[in-house]
Each structure stands twice: as C-alpha cells, then as structure tokens.
Design a protein around this motif. Structure first.
Motif, PDB file in Angstrom:
ATOM      1  N   ASP A  16       0.828  -1.211   0.000  1.00  0.00           N
ATOM      2  CA  ASP A  16       0.000   0.000   0.000  1.00  0.00           C
ATOM      3  C   ASP A  16       0.863   1.262   0.000  1.00  0.00           C
ATOM      4  OD1 ASP A  16      -2.324  -1.487  -0.049  1.00  0.00           O
ATOM      5  OD2 ASP A  16      -2.676  -1.340   2.134  1.00  0.00           O
ATOM      6  N   GLN A  17       1.933   1.254   0.788  1.00  0.00           N
ATOM      7  CA  GLN A  17       2.843   2.404   0.820  1.00  0.00           C
ATOM      8  C   GLN A  17       3.514   2.606  -0.540  1.00  0.00           C
ATOM      9  OE1 GLN A  17       5.538   1.512   4.029  1.00  0.00           O
ATOM     10  NE2 GLN A  17       4.118   2.249   5.619  1.00  0.00           N
ATOM     11  N   LEU A  18       3.915   1.491  -1.155  1.00  0.00           N
ATOM     12  CA  LEU A  18       4.545   1.596  -2.475  1.00  0.00           C
ATOM     13  C   LEU A  18       3.567   2.098  -3.527  1.00  0.00           C
ATOM     14  CD1 LEU A  18       6.786  -1.616  -2.552  1.00  0.00           C
ATOM     15  CD2 LEU A  18       7.537   0.763  -2.475  1.00  0.00           C
ATOM     16  N   VAL A  19       2.320   1.636  -3.460  1.00  0.00           N
ATOM     17  CA  VAL A  19       1.300   2.104  -4.405  1.00  0.00           C
ATOM     18  C   VAL A  19       1.049   3.592  -4.200  1.00  0.00           C
ATOM     19  CG1 VAL A  19      -1.146   1.920  -5.018  1.00  0.00           C
ATOM     20  CG2 VAL A  19       0.214  -0.154  -4.722  1.00  0.00           C
ATOM     21  N   GLU A  20       0.980   4.026  -2.951  1.00  0.00           N
ATOM     22  CA  GLU A  20       0.791   5.445  -2.648  1.00  0.00           C
ATOM     23  C   GLU A  20       1.961   6.276  -3.182  1.00  0.00           C
ATOM     24  OE1 GLU A  20      -0.913   8.892  -1.369  1.00  0.00           O
ATOM     25  OE2 GLU A  20      -1.846   6.918  -1.350  1.00  0.00           O
ATOM     26  N   LYS A  21       3.154   5.783  -2.954  1.00  0.00           N
ATOM     27  CA  LYS A  21       4.352   6.476  -3.444  1.00  0.00           C
ATOM     28  C   LYS A  21       4.349   6.533  -4.974  1.00  0.00           C
ATOM     29  CE  LYS A  21       8.535   8.193  -2.899  1.00  0.00           C
ATOM     30  NZ  LYS A  21       8.723   9.545  -2.451  1.00  0.00           N
ATOM     31  N   LEU A  22       3.925   5.427  -5.602  1.00  0.00           N
ATOM     32  CA  LEU A  22       3.848   5.386  -7.067  1.00  0.00           C
ATOM     33  C   LEU A  22       2.858   6.422  -7.584  1.00  0.00           C
ATOM     34  CD1 LEU A  22       4.561   4.028  -9.781  1.00  0.00           C
ATOM     35  CD2 LEU A  22       2.680   2.435  -9.335  1.00  0.00           C
ATOM     36  N   ASN A  23       1.713   6.536  -6.933  1.00  0.00           N
ATOM     37  CA  ASN A  23       0.706   7.521  -7.342  1.00  0.00           C
ATOM     38  C   ASN A  23       1.226   8.949  -7.173  1.00  0.00           C
ATOM     39  OD1 ASN A  23      -1.163   5.592  -8.097  1.00  0.00           O
ATOM     40  ND2 ASN A  23      -2.091   5.499  -6.053  1.00  0.00           N
ATOM     41  N   GLN A  24       1.960   9.186  -6.091  1.00  0.00           N
ATOM     42  CA  GLN A  24       2.546  10.509  -5.883  1.00  0.00           C
ATOM     43  C   GLN A  24       3.556  10.831  -6.976  1.00  0.00           C
ATOM     44  OE1 GLN A  24       4.237  10.392  -1.962  1.00  0.00           O
ATOM     45  NE2 GLN A  24       2.259  10.589  -0.915  1.00  0.00           N
ATOM     46  N   GLU A  25       4.370   9.864  -7.328  1.00  0.00           N
ATOM     47  CA  GLU A  25       5.381  10.073  -8.367  1.00  0.00           C
ATOM     48  C   GLU A  25       4.730  10.285  -9.733  1.00  0.00           C
ATOM     49  OE1 GLU A  25       8.627  10.585  -7.897  1.00  0.00           O
ATOM     50  OE2 GLU A  25       8.281  10.365  -5.747  1.00  0.00           O
ATOM     51  N   LYS A  26       3.645   9.552  -9.991  1.00  0.00           N
ATOM     52  CA  LYS A  26       2.915   9.751 -11.252  1.00  0.00           C
ATOM     53  C   LYS A  26       2.343  11.161 -11.329  1.00  0.00           C
ATOM     54  CE  LYS A  26       1.493   5.027 -12.423  1.00  0.00           C
ATOM     55  NZ  LYS A  26       0.340   4.127 -12.583  1.00  0.00           N
ATOM     56  N   SER A  27       1.821  11.629 -10.213  1.00  0.00           N
ATOM     57  CA  SER A  27       1.264  12.984 -10.165  1.00  0.00           C
ATOM     58  C   SER A  27       2.364  14.028 -10.380  1.00  0.00           C
ATOM     59  CB  SER A  27       0.588  13.205  -8.818  1.00  0.00           C
ATOM     60  OG  SER A  27       0.134  14.524  -8.702  1.00  0.00           O
ATOM     61  N   ALA A  28       3.506  13.830  -9.744  1.00  0.00           N
ATOM     62  CA  ALA A  28       4.626  14.756  -9.914  1.00  0.00           C
ATOM     63  C   ALA A  28       5.126  14.734 -11.350  1.00  0.00           C
ATOM     64  CB  ALA A  28       5.757  14.390  -8.953  1.00  0.00           C
ATOM     65  N   LEU A  29       5.154  13.550 -11.948  1.00  0.00           N
ATOM     66  CA  LEU A  29       5.591  13.422 -13.337  1.00  0.00           C
ATOM     67  C   LEU A  29       4.643  14.156 -14.274  1.00  0.00           C
ATOM     68  CD1 LEU A  29       7.497  12.150 -15.439  1.00  0.00           C
ATOM     69  CD2 LEU A  29       5.991  10.139 -15.420  1.00  0.00           C
ATOM     70  N   GLU A  30       3.357  14.027 -14.033  1.00  0.00           N
ATOM     71  CA  GLU A  30       2.358  14.724 -14.858  1.00  0.00           C
ATOM     72  C   GLU A  30       2.513  16.228 -14.734  1.00  0.00           C
ATOM     73  OE1 GLU A  30      -0.435  14.915 -17.705  1.00  0.00           O
ATOM     74  OE2 GLU A  30       0.444  13.058 -16.936  1.00  0.00           O
ATOM     75  N   THR A  31       2.760  16.700 -13.523  1.00  0.00           N
ATOM     76  CA  THR A  31       2.971  18.135 -13.302  1.00  0.00           C
ATOM     77  C   THR A  31       4.195  18.616 -14.081  1.00  0.00           C
ATOM     78  OG1 THR A  31       2.008  17.964 -11.098  1.00  0.00           O
ATOM     79  CG2 THR A  31       3.371  19.886 -11.537  1.00  0.00           C
ATOM     80  N   LYS A  32       5.256  17.849 -14.031  1.00  0.00           N
ATOM     81  CA  LYS A  32       6.483  18.231 -14.747  1.00  0.00           C
ATOM     82  C   LYS A  32       6.261  18.209 -16.256  1.00  0.00           C
ATOM     83  CE  LYS A  32       9.038  18.917 -11.187  1.00  0.00           C
ATOM     84  NZ  LYS A  32       9.503  20.243 -10.838  1.00  0.00           N
ATOM     85  N   LYS A  33       5.496  17.227 -16.740  1.00  0.00           N
ATOM     86  CA  LYS A  33       5.203  17.171 -18.182  1.00  0.00           C
ATOM     87  C   LYS A  33       4.422  18.407 -18.617  1.00  0.00           C
ATOM     88  CE  LYS A  33       5.235  12.190 -19.019  1.00  0.00           C
ATOM     89  NZ  LYS A  33       4.415  11.024 -19.393  1.00  0.00           N
TER      90      LYS A  33
END
Length: 94
Positions: A16-33
């Motif tokens: 669950d922690q890894l999935v949460e971290k993955l979602n946060q990273e995806k969101s940050a990646l989208e922001t950077k894109k």
C-alpha cells in the motif's frame, strides 16, 4: 500461523505504501510534463518573435536612407549655429 498473518499484513502495508508512493510520483511526473509543455510553447513563441525581429532588422538595414534632405537640413542648422557662434565671439572682442 500468526507469524504468517503478521507477515502478510506487513507486506500488505508495504505494498500500500509503495502504491501510494507510485501515485505521488505519477502525479509529480504529470505536473512536470505540463510544465515542460508550457515552457516549450513559450520558447516557441519567443523564437518566433526573434525570427520576426531578425526579418525586421534586415529590412531596416536594407532600407535606403534619405540622406539628401537630411544633409540639407543639417547644413542649414550648422550654418545657423556657426553664425550664432560668430556673433558671440564678436561680442566678446568688443
């Protein structure tokens, strides 16, 4: 059996922690894109403006200069100034 259950619960929490971290990273990646897209558009606009200014600069360089009328006006003005200077000099001599 309780050790196995604890291990499974622990693994579930870590997943669950890894999935949460993955979602946060995806969101940050989208922001950077999105930021990259905006900066790319801005860069393109600036490059177009630079190109337009270069074209304008070249056209101004190639534009003929009206020197004959400017020179005549300038000569008349200089003659007037020379006369004024001569008058001032003559007044100083007196």
């Amino acid at each position: 059996m309780s050790d196995t259950k604890q291990l499974i619960v622990s693994l579930d929490q870590k997943v669950d922690q890894l999935v949460e971290k993955l979602n946060q990273e995806k969101s940050a990646l989208e922001t950077k894109k999105n930021e990259i897209d905006e900066l790319t558009k801005e860069l393109s606009a600036v490059q177009n403006q630079v190109s337009a200014l270069k074209v304008e600069n070249e056209s101004l360089k190639n534009q003929p200069i009206e020197t004959s009328t400017d020179n005549k006006d300038l000569k008349v003005r200089i003659d007037g100034l020379v006369r004024e200077i001569d008058k001032c000099i003559s007044l100083l001599k007196v």
